[in-house]
Design a protein around this motif. Structure first.
Motif, PDB file in Angstrom:
ATOM      1  N   GLU A  49       0.853  -1.183   0.000  1.00 14.24           N
ATOM      2  CA  GLU A  49       0.000   0.000   0.000  1.00 14.24           C
ATOM      3  C   GLU A  49       0.891   1.235   0.000  1.00 14.24           C
ATOM      4  OE1 GLU A  49      -3.791  -1.140   2.667  1.00 14.24           O
ATOM      5  OE2 GLU A  49      -1.877  -1.159   3.736  1.00 14.24           O
ATOM      6  N   ILE A  50       0.354   2.349  -0.503  1.00 19.54           N
ATOM      7  CA  ILE A  50       1.090   3.608  -0.525  1.00 19.54           C
ATOM      8  C   ILE A  50       0.227   4.683   0.138  1.00 19.54           C
ATOM      9  CG2 ILE A  50       0.301   4.293  -2.818  1.00 19.54           C
ATOM     10  CD1 ILE A  50       3.190   5.395  -3.265  1.00 19.54           C
ATOM     11  N   LEU A  51       0.877   5.586   0.839  1.00 20.93           N
ATOM     12  CA  LEU A  51       0.172   6.668   1.527  1.00 20.93           C
ATOM     13  C   LEU A  51      -0.223   7.743   0.515  1.00 20.93           C
ATOM     14  CD1 LEU A  51      -0.639   7.700   4.374  1.00 20.93           C
ATOM     15  CD2 LEU A  51       1.549   8.914   4.415  1.00 20.93           C
ATOM     16  N   ALA A  52      -1.514   8.080   0.489  1.00 17.53           N
ATOM     17  CA  ALA A  52      -2.016   9.075  -0.458  1.00 17.53           C
ATOM     18  C   ALA A  52      -3.282   9.711   0.098  1.00 17.53           C
ATOM     19  CB  ALA A  52      -2.314   8.422  -1.812  1.00 17.53           C
ATOM     20  N   ARG A  53      -3.706  10.781  -0.554  1.00 20.54           N
ATOM     21  CA  ARG A  53      -4.986  11.393  -0.207  1.00 20.54           C
ATOM     22  C   ARG A  53      -5.565  12.069  -1.435  1.00 20.54           C
ATOM     23  NH1 ARG A  53      -5.223  17.317   2.414  1.00 20.54           N
ATOM     24  NH2 ARG A  53      -3.689  18.292   1.074  1.00 20.54           N
ATOM     25  N   ARG A  54      -6.868  12.220  -1.401  1.00 19.91           N
ATOM     26  CA  ARG A  54      -7.568  12.967  -2.445  1.00 19.91           C
ATOM     27  C   ARG A  54      -7.561  14.429  -2.027  1.00 19.91           C
ATOM     28  NH1 ARG A  54     -13.498  13.483  -4.156  1.00 19.91           N
ATOM     29  NH2 ARG A  54     -13.265  13.869  -6.387  1.00 19.91           N
ATOM     30  N   ARG A  55      -7.097  15.285  -2.911  1.00 19.31           N
ATOM     31  CA  ARG A  55      -7.023  16.708  -2.588  1.00 19.31           C
ATOM     32  C   ARG A  55      -8.429  17.289  -2.484  1.00 19.31           C
ATOM     33  NH1 ARG A  55      -2.682  16.032  -6.487  1.00 19.31           N
ATOM     34  NH2 ARG A  55      -0.700  16.511  -5.483  1.00 19.31           N
ATOM     35  N   PRO A  56      -8.635  18.203  -1.533  1.00 20.06           N
ATOM     36  CA  PRO A  56      -9.970  18.786  -1.351  1.00 20.06           C
ATOM     37  C   PRO A  56     -10.423  19.560  -2.593  1.00 20.06           C
ATOM     38  CG  PRO A  56      -8.461  19.471   0.395  1.00 20.06           C
ATOM     39  CD  PRO A  56      -7.663  18.713  -0.593  1.00 20.06           C
ATOM     40  N   GLU A  57     -11.732  19.630  -2.776  1.00 21.79           N
ATOM     41  CA  GLU A  57     -12.284  20.324  -3.939  1.00 21.79           C
ATOM     42  C   GLU A  57     -12.799  21.717  -3.633  1.00 21.79           C
ATOM     43  OE1 GLU A  57     -14.360  18.225  -6.949  1.00 21.79           O
ATOM     44  OE2 GLU A  57     -13.969  16.323  -5.958  1.00 21.79           O
ATOM     45  N   GLY A  58     -12.833  22.102  -2.392  1.00 27.97           N
ATOM     46  CA  GLY A  58     -13.326  23.434  -2.071  1.00 27.97           C
ATOM     47  C   GLY A  58     -12.885  23.854  -0.688  1.00 27.97           C
ATOM     48  N   GLY A  59     -13.128  25.097  -0.360  1.00 27.59           N
ATOM     49  CA  GLY A  59     -12.777  25.598   0.964  1.00 27.59           C
ATOM     50  C   GLY A  59     -11.342  26.079   1.037  1.00 27.59           C
ATOM     51  N   LYS A  60     -10.903  26.388   2.241  1.00 25.39           N
ATOM     52  CA  LYS A  60      -9.586  26.997   2.418  1.00 25.39           C
ATOM     53  C   LYS A  60      -8.438  26.047   2.116  1.00 25.39           C
ATOM     54  CE  LYS A  60      -9.235  26.021   7.325  1.00 25.39           C
ATOM     55  NZ  LYS A  60      -7.992  25.804   7.938  1.00 25.39           N
ATOM     56  N   ASP A  61      -8.681  24.729   2.133  1.00 27.81           N
ATOM     57  CA  ASP A  61      -7.620  23.760   1.871  1.00 27.81           C
ATOM     58  C   ASP A  61      -7.632  23.280   0.422  1.00 27.81           C
ATOM     59  OD1 ASP A  61      -5.421  22.224   2.607  1.00 27.81           O
ATOM     60  OD2 ASP A  61      -6.657  20.494   3.086  1.00 27.81           O
ATOM     61  N   SER A  62      -8.425  23.909  -0.429  1.00 23.99           N
ATOM     62  CA  SER A  62      -8.516  23.504  -1.826  1.00 23.99           C
ATOM     63  C   SER A  62      -7.181  23.751  -2.527  1.00 23.99           C
ATOM     64  CB  SER A  62      -9.617  24.293  -2.522  1.00 23.99           C
ATOM     65  OG  SER A  62      -9.681  23.915  -3.878  1.00 23.99           O
ATOM     66  N   THR A  63      -6.870  22.917  -3.510  1.00 27.81           N
ATOM     67  CA  THR A  63      -5.591  23.023  -4.203  1.00 27.81           C
ATOM     68  C   THR A  63      -5.758  23.409  -5.668  1.00 27.81           C
ATOM     69  OG1 THR A  63      -5.664  20.638  -4.480  1.00 27.81           O
ATOM     70  CG2 THR A  63      -4.328  21.469  -2.678  1.00 27.81           C
ATOM     71  N   GLY A  64      -6.713  24.268  -5.966  1.00 22.08           N
ATOM     72  CA  GLY A  64      -6.847  24.835  -7.309  1.00 22.08           C
ATOM     73  C   GLY A  64      -7.003  23.803  -8.402  1.00 22.08           C
ATOM     74  N   ARG A  65      -6.095  23.867  -9.384  1.00 23.69           N
ATOM     75  CA  ARG A  65      -6.182  22.993 -10.556  1.00 23.69           C
ATOM     76  C   ARG A  65      -6.081  21.514 -10.214  1.00 23.69           C
ATOM     77  NH1 ARG A  65      -5.541  26.204 -15.098  1.00 23.69           N
ATOM     78  NH2 ARG A  65      -4.558  28.205 -14.718  1.00 23.69           N
ATOM     79  N   LEU A  66      -5.509  21.186  -9.074  1.00 26.23           N
ATOM     80  CA  LEU A  66      -5.341  19.791  -8.683  1.00 26.23           C
ATOM     81  C   LEU A  66      -6.433  19.302  -7.744  1.00 26.23           C
ATOM     82  CD1 LEU A  66      -1.476  19.761  -8.164  1.00 26.23           C
ATOM     83  CD2 LEU A  66      -2.775  19.049 -10.178  1.00 26.23           C
ATOM     84  N   ALA A  67      -7.432  20.131  -7.496  1.00 29.64           N
ATOM     85  CA  ALA A  67      -8.528  19.745  -6.602  1.00 29.64           C
ATOM     86  C   ALA A  67      -9.186  18.468  -7.112  1.00 29.64           C
ATOM     87  CB  ALA A  67      -9.555  20.869  -6.517  1.00 29.64           C
ATOM     88  N   GLY A  68      -9.433  17.541  -6.190  1.00 32.43           N
ATOM     89  CA  GLY A  68     -10.069  16.286  -6.535  1.00 32.43           C
ATOM     90  C   GLY A  68      -9.108  15.210  -7.024  1.00 32.43           C
ATOM     91  N   MET A  69      -7.876  15.590  -7.333  1.00 33.16           N
ATOM     92  CA  MET A  69      -6.869  14.619  -7.768  1.00 33.16           C
ATOM     93  C   MET A  69      -6.227  13.992  -6.532  1.00 33.16           C
ATOM     94  SD  MET A  69      -6.901  15.009 -11.091  1.00 33.16           S
ATOM     95  CE  MET A  69      -5.406  14.702 -11.955  1.00 33.16           C
ATOM     96  N   TRP A  70      -5.686  12.805  -6.701  1.00 30.39           N
ATOM     97  CA  TRP A  70      -4.980  12.131  -5.611  1.00 30.39           C
ATOM     98  C   TRP A  70      -3.520  12.535  -5.637  1.00 30.39           C
ATOM     99  CZ3 TRP A  70      -6.741   8.550  -1.928  1.00 30.39           C
ATOM    100  CH2 TRP A  70      -8.127   8.320  -1.978  1.00 30.39           C
ATOM    101  N   GLY A  71      -2.902  12.574  -4.457  1.00 25.72           N
ATOM    102  CA  GLY A  71      -1.497  12.944  -4.386  1.00 25.72           C
ATOM    103  C   GLY A  71      -0.809  12.295  -3.206  1.00 25.72           C
ATOM    104  N   PHE A  72       0.497  12.393  -3.220  1.00 27.47           N
ATOM    105  CA  PHE A  72       1.347  11.842  -2.178  1.00 27.47           C
ATOM    106  C   PHE A  72       1.787  12.961  -1.247  1.00 27.47           C
ATOM    107  CE2 PHE A  72       2.253   9.395  -6.170  1.00 27.47           C
ATOM    108  CZ  PHE A  72       1.417   8.332  -5.864  1.00 27.47           C
ATOM    109  N   PRO A  73       2.226  12.622  -0.041  1.00 28.18           N
ATOM    110  CA  PRO A  73       2.717  13.677   0.857  1.00 28.18           C
ATOM    111  C   PRO A  73       3.881  14.430   0.213  1.00 28.18           C
ATOM    112  CG  PRO A  73       2.520  11.584   2.026  1.00 28.18           C
ATOM    113  CD  PRO A  73       2.315  11.289   0.573  1.00 28.18           C
ATOM    114  N   GLU A  74       3.994  15.694   0.563  1.00 28.12           N
ATOM    115  CA  GLU A  74       5.105  16.500   0.051  1.00 28.12           C
ATOM    116  C   GLU A  74       5.503  17.539   1.078  1.00 28.12           C
ATOM    117  OE1 GLU A  74       2.773  19.754  -2.661  1.00 28.12           O
ATOM    118  OE2 GLU A  74       3.126  17.800  -3.558  1.00 28.12           O
ATOM    119  N   ALA A  75       6.703  18.041   0.898  1.00 26.17           N
ATOM    120  CA  ALA A  75       7.228  19.085   1.775  1.00 26.17           C
ATOM    121  C   ALA A  75       7.813  20.183   0.895  1.00 26.17           C
ATOM    122  CB  ALA A  75       8.303  18.516   2.697  1.00 26.17           C
ATOM    123  N   ARG A  76       7.399  21.425   1.135  1.00 25.25           N
ATOM    124  CA  ARG A  76       7.954  22.568   0.409  1.00 25.25           C
ATOM    125  C   ARG A  76       9.369  22.829   0.890  1.00 25.25           C
ATOM    126  NH1 ARG A  76       3.712  25.402  -2.409  1.00 25.25           N
ATOM    127  NH2 ARG A  76       4.983  26.577  -3.739  1.00 25.25           N
TER     128      ARG A  76
END
Length: 165
Positions: free
Chosen positions: A41-68
């Motif tokens: 298994e791999i750690l992932a999440r579906r990016r939020p589609e609305g609200g303050k945590d929304s990720t714009g163009r990638l909203a609703g897409m799945w992604g892996f953890p990341e660090a800026r």
């Protein structure tokens, strides 16, 4: 007939504005696996589609953890990646080494990604706050059927070439 063609300038139209200078963005992508073989298994999440945590163009897409990151330094990527993993899962993930850097561009951002591989203990679960953010374990067999951005698909392909569990 066309005025530009009569003037011999048809190849100069349309006149496009200059492309904006790309802003560099650096981040570490964290590919965290637990288990092996068909049970991996791999750690992932579906990016939020609305609200303050929304990720714009990638909203609703799945992604892996990341660090800026402030700069594309391996030591900083490892340090910040480990910090983000402790936030999501707590202690116990073992580093498995980096993968080749990935470069891509989204709108005005030139993004450099240092993918880092980790292996989590079988008992690892997202902490309550991280689970509320949507982090969960996804069977690797299900990843192809999820909506992933092209950068995540490239990360996944590099991970598999390197011998993903």
């Amino acid at each position: 007939a066309c005025a530009a063609r009569r003037a011999g300038e048809e190849r100069t139209y349309p006149r496009l504005p200059p492309r904006p200078v790309a802003r560099p963005v650096f981040k570490a992508a964290l590919l965290v696996a637990r288990g092996a073989g068909a049970a991996a298994e791999i750690l992932a999440r579906r990016r939020p589609e609305g609200g303050k945590d929304s990720t714009g163009r990638l909203a609703g897409m799945w992604g892996f953890p990341e660090a800026r990151l402030e700069a594309p330094e391996d030591a900083a990527a490892e340090r910040e990646g480990a910090r983000e993993l402790r936030r999501i899962l707590g202690p116990g993930c073992r580093p498995q080494g980096p993968l080749p850097r990935l470069r891509h561009r989204i709108t005005v951002y030139a993004i450099q990604v240092l993918p880092l591989r980790y292996h989590a203990p079988a008992r690892a679960r997202p902490r309550p706050a991280a689970a509320a953010e949507g982090w969960r374990w996804v069977p690797t067999a299900e990843l192809e059927g999820l909506p992933l951005a092209s950068a995540e698909r490239r990360l996944l392909a590099a991970w598999r070439r390197a011998g993903a569990p």
